[in-house]
Design a protein around this motif. Structure first.
Motif, short mmCIF file in Angstrom:
data_model
loop_
_atom_site.label_atom_id
_atom_site.label_comp_id
_atom_site.label_asym_id
_atom_site.label_seq_id
_atom_site.Cartn_x
_atom_site.Cartn_y
_atom_site.Cartn_z
N THR A 105 0.85 -1.18 0.00
CA THR A 105 0.00 0.00 0.00
C THR A 105 0.89 1.23 0.00
O THR A 105 1.58 1.50 0.97
N SER B 265 -6.25 9.55 -0.19
CA SER B 265 -6.63 8.24 0.33
C SER B 265 -7.71 8.42 1.39
O SER B 265 -7.87 9.49 1.97
N ARG C 137 -6.59 2.60 2.94
CA ARG C 137 -6.80 1.40 2.11
C ARG C 137 -7.37 1.75 0.75
O ARG C 137 -7.13 1.04 -0.23
N LEU C 138 -8.14 2.82 0.67
CA LEU C 138 -8.66 3.30 -0.61
C LEU C 138 -7.81 4.48 -1.06
O LEU C 138 -7.66 5.46 -0.33
N GLN C 139 -7.26 4.38 -2.27
CA GLN C 139 -6.44 5.46 -2.81
C GLN C 139 -6.96 5.85 -4.18
O GLN C 139 -7.46 5.00 -4.94
N LEU D 145 -7.70 4.13 -9.27
CA LEU D 145 -8.29 3.77 -7.98
C LEU D 145 -7.71 2.44 -7.53
O LEU D 145 -7.54 1.52 -8.34
N SER D 146 -7.41 2.32 -6.25
CA SER D 146 -6.95 1.04 -5.70
C SER D 146 -7.53 0.86 -4.31
O SER D 146 -7.74 1.83 -3.57
N TYR D 147 -7.78 -0.40 -3.98
CA TYR D 147 -8.32 -0.71 -2.65
C TYR D 147 -7.60 -1.92 -2.09
O TYR D 147 -7.50 -2.97 -2.75
N GLN D 148 -7.10 -1.76 -0.88
CA GLN D 148 -6.40 -2.84 -0.19
C GLN D 148 -7.44 -3.71 0.52
O GLN D 148 -7.90 -3.39 1.62
N ILE D 149 -7.81 -4.82 -0.12
CA ILE D 149 -8.84 -5.70 0.45
C ILE D 149 -8.33 -6.38 1.71
O ILE D 149 -9.00 -6.39 2.75
N ARG E 205 -4.77 -6.66 -3.16
CA ARG E 205 -5.12 -5.32 -3.61
C ARG E 205 -5.77 -5.40 -4.98
O ARG E 205 -5.34 -6.16 -5.86
N TRP F 140 -7.15 -2.87 -8.22
CA TRP F 140 -6.99 -1.51 -8.73
C TRP F 140 -7.55 -1.40 -10.14
O TRP F 140 -7.74 -2.39 -10.84
#
Length: 698
Positions: free
Chosen positions: A36, A497, A502-504, A545-549, A562, A564
């Protein structure tokens, strides 16, 4: 007024996340993994700001060494660059790269045009506008920064942007060696060795990498050998000296473009012969390129407020191109330098940094064209000498204002000149093409809304003189009537973010009004010319967009996962453009997909297992100015799975990659505005590659 209006709209839109960000700080974990990226910690070099990305008032795409080398099995820059919104890299045949940043590839039958490229602060783009991007081996690169939009205020003539490459870093007091190998479909094979030695005051990296392929199409073999040396020496507390050397020996065959009927019937064939023109196989069409590059860098810190970095380089290129209608032999001798001084003019209150300097480049070219008799030199056709010179001076002010504002204002003066002499025609006389020097300003304003969100806007001027290959194209005529491109770009952006980081997100919108757009024309033989096409209006939206699940290490979780998505929406259209008596105003600019979407899934685990899944979609786009031919929709899926473990001093990495898993027939690089509708260059169908990396560190 447009940019200010949009800037304040984004300022208002950004407020939605402000309260959320403040709440997130109550729950934020202090141990985010490397998977991240924290935007307030990632420092970028773009525009000499050396600031965190969150505080940089520009659209910048970042690629780490892992992005460059591990996501895709075949070691090439193309797929990694295509994961950045607004960037399009092509490979018409193995080794034949093209690169576009927020633009069209209509100027680029091959190579890189309208983009400035630097390598460890050294200019890789020469005075003639040529960039030997295919001479680099991605396995020897540590990082890439892609500056999107006109960057002429600091990097000289361009309307697309700039790319800043960095070499591999060596930790102090650490040494090691890594050996790698790979093999795959269509005769793909390669290997390399990388040696590193790091001390307290010196570090050295020496690498060799080789790559070869039989190719998917007939007449598309590739071979490249690359040797690279980098060294950094801390002479004193204030002085650092660096050296960078590169030798590249590249050979790849060029199968040529196909018509749609030929492409549908047999996409693997090379361009066939006609009644008047021979085919690619008969003429042994290919590129042979040997490049030697040597550069030195000197960094000196006078005190806490003053520091300077000065670089110098020289390069030689031996280039041969047996083409369908002729055989070109070219030798380039290039040299240049760049100096940048940073002055901390104000340290307290309103901290202000003034950056100023200059860049000079010169290239001398001997270019001879012969007849091509089945891959062998025949009668001399032309004997030319060309000289290209570029210089620029620049100054930039960057102030940190109260209430989270950062103001950047830059200005450069650019001068481009060409000289041309043809000795094979009497009487011998020298022709010149000197373009009027221009001033290129840029102003950008950033507002940091919270410690995790910022909004910015910018106005910049783009200017791009014709390159050497456009002034003297393959039709062998010195084109004195070609004019530079010039325009003004307006841009707004929002990045940051939420949800505890976690959401960017990184969003940008722009409008670029370009005048005197340079476009390519081809003859039946494949010989090309270039002309100015009036105005184009270029609008675009970009989002990442990216999200760290799942986050490795958080609540003893052993897995990092992750997802994206990178999307690019464009509307590029001609304005006031006549092709003879035909008005194509309002038509879409060819080579630019209205929608480009790239999605990815990244998996890492503490057990050593890792995986990458990438899906790329491009909707149909025009292949000619008349918009009568369109590309097929592109849907490409790639997956990599690997296993990496460290055993004491040893590290073993095994991986396998499947590319074009949907087995689509597609073209990774079209020939735009091609004569005879030969637009298509087929790319490999479903293919696989496997490899290993074995390293020792001490």
């Amino acid at each position: 007024m447009k940019i200010l209006y949009a800037f304040f709209i984004l300022l208002a839109v950004g407020q939605w996340a402000t309260a959320q960000s403040q709440l997130d700080s109550l729950y934020r974990s202090s141990t985010l993994t490397q998977d991240t990226i924290r935007l307030n910690e990632v420092v970028v070099r773009a525009y000499e700001s050396n600031r965190p990305l969150l505080q940089t008032a520009a659209s910048v795409g970042l690629l780490s060494h892992r992005d460059l080398t591990e996501r895709f099995g075949t070691p090439t820059l193309v797929p990694a660059l295509n994961t950045i919104p607004g960037v399009r890299a092509d490979e018409r045949s193995p080794g034949s790269y093209r690169l576009s940043i927020r633009g069209s590839l209509i100027r680029s039958p091959f190579g890189v045009r309208n983009v400035k490229v630097y390598w460890n602060d050294l200019p890789l783009t020469d005075a003639g506008g040529n960039t030997p991007l295919n001479a680099l081996d991605v396995r020897a690169l540590g990082r890439a920064e892609v500056i999107k939009g006109p960057a002429g205020s600091l990097y000289g003539a361009n309307t697309g942007g700039a790319v800043l490459f960095s070499g591999l870093s060596v930790p102090a007091g650490k040494s090691g060696v890594e050996v790698s190998g790979l093999a795959g479909s269509y005769g793909l094979r390669g290997g390399g060795v990388n040696l590193q030695s790091g001390g307290e005051n010196a570090s050295v990296t020496l690498s060799y990498h080789g790559l070869g392929s039989d190719g998917y199409r007939v007449q598309s073999q590739l071979r490249r050998d690359n040797i690279q040396l980098t060294g950094q020496f801390k002479v004193s507390e204030r002085r650092t000296v660096s050296v960078l050397g590169l030798y590249s020996d590249l050979h790849y065959q060029t199968p040529g473009g196909l018509t749609e009927a030929q492409y549908r019937a047999d996409p693997r064939q090379a361009r066939p012969a006609t009644r008047t023109v021979p085919g690619s196989v008969e003429q042994q069409a290919a590129i042979y390129q040997k490049l030697g590059y040597l550069g030195f860098s000197h960094a000196y810190r006078f005190n806490e407020r003053w520091q300077n970095t000065t670089v110098m380089y020289a390069s030689v290129t031996d280039f041969r191109n047996p083409f369908i209608t002729n055989y070109e032999r070219r030798a380039d001798q290039s040299l240049g330098g760049r100096t940048v001084t940073r002055w901390q003019a104000i340290q307290h209150g309103v901290p202000t940094v003034v950056t100023f300097g200059g860049e000079f480049q010169n290239v001398f070219t001997v270019d001879r064209n012969y007849g091509n008799r089945k891959g062998q030199l025949d009668t001399l056709q032309t004997d030319d000498e060309l000289r290209a010179m570029q210089w620029l001076g620049f100054v930039q002010l960057e102030s940190t204002l109260p209430k989270g504002f950062v103001l950047t204002a830059g200005l450069s003066r650019n001068d481009v000149r060409y000289g041309f002499t043809r000795f094979s025609k009497r009487p011998v006389n020298e022709q010149r093409r000197n373009f009027d020097p221009v001033w290129l300003p840029r102003v950008a304003l950033l507002k940091q809304l919270t410690d995790a969100i910022s909004v910015f806007g910018s106005i910049s001027t783009g200017y791009s003189a014709p390159t050497q290959q456009e002034i003297r194209p393959s039709d062998l005529i010195f084109n004195t009537g070609l004019n530079p491109e010039r325009g003004t770009s307006y841009e707004i952006g929002l990045r940051g973010s939420a949800l505890s980081g976690r959401l960017q997100f990184d969003l940008a919108g722009y409008q670029f009004a370009l005048r005197q757009t340079i476009v390519r024309r081809t003859a039946d033989s494949g010989a090309e010319t270039f002309t100015n096409a009036g105005r184009t209006n270029q609008r675009g939206l970009e989002g990442l967009l990216s999200y760290q699940i799942l986050q490795q290490g958080f609540q003893f979780n052993p897995i990092s996962l992750r997802i994206w998505n990178a999307i690019t929406l464009t509307d590029y259209r001609y304005q006031d453009y006549l092709q003879g008596t035909v008005d194509v105003s309002g038509n879409r600019v060819p080579g630019v997909a209205p929608v480009t979407n790239v999605s990815g899934l990244d998996l890492n685990s503490r057990f050593g297992l890792y995986g990458f899944l990438t899906y790329q979609f491009l909707n149909p786009f025009a292949l000619n100015d008349a918009n009568t031919a369109k590309a097929d929709p592109t849907r490409i899926a790639t997956a990599t799975i690997g296993f990496r473990r460290t055993f004491g001093l040893f590290t073993l990495d095994l991986y396998a990659t499947g590319d074009n898993l949907l087995d689509q027939q597609y073209s990774l690089g079209y020939d735009l505005n091609a004569f005879g509708n030969r637009y298509y260059n087929a790319s490999p169908r479903r293919n696989f590659v496997g490899g290993f990396r074995f390293g020792v560190k001490w």
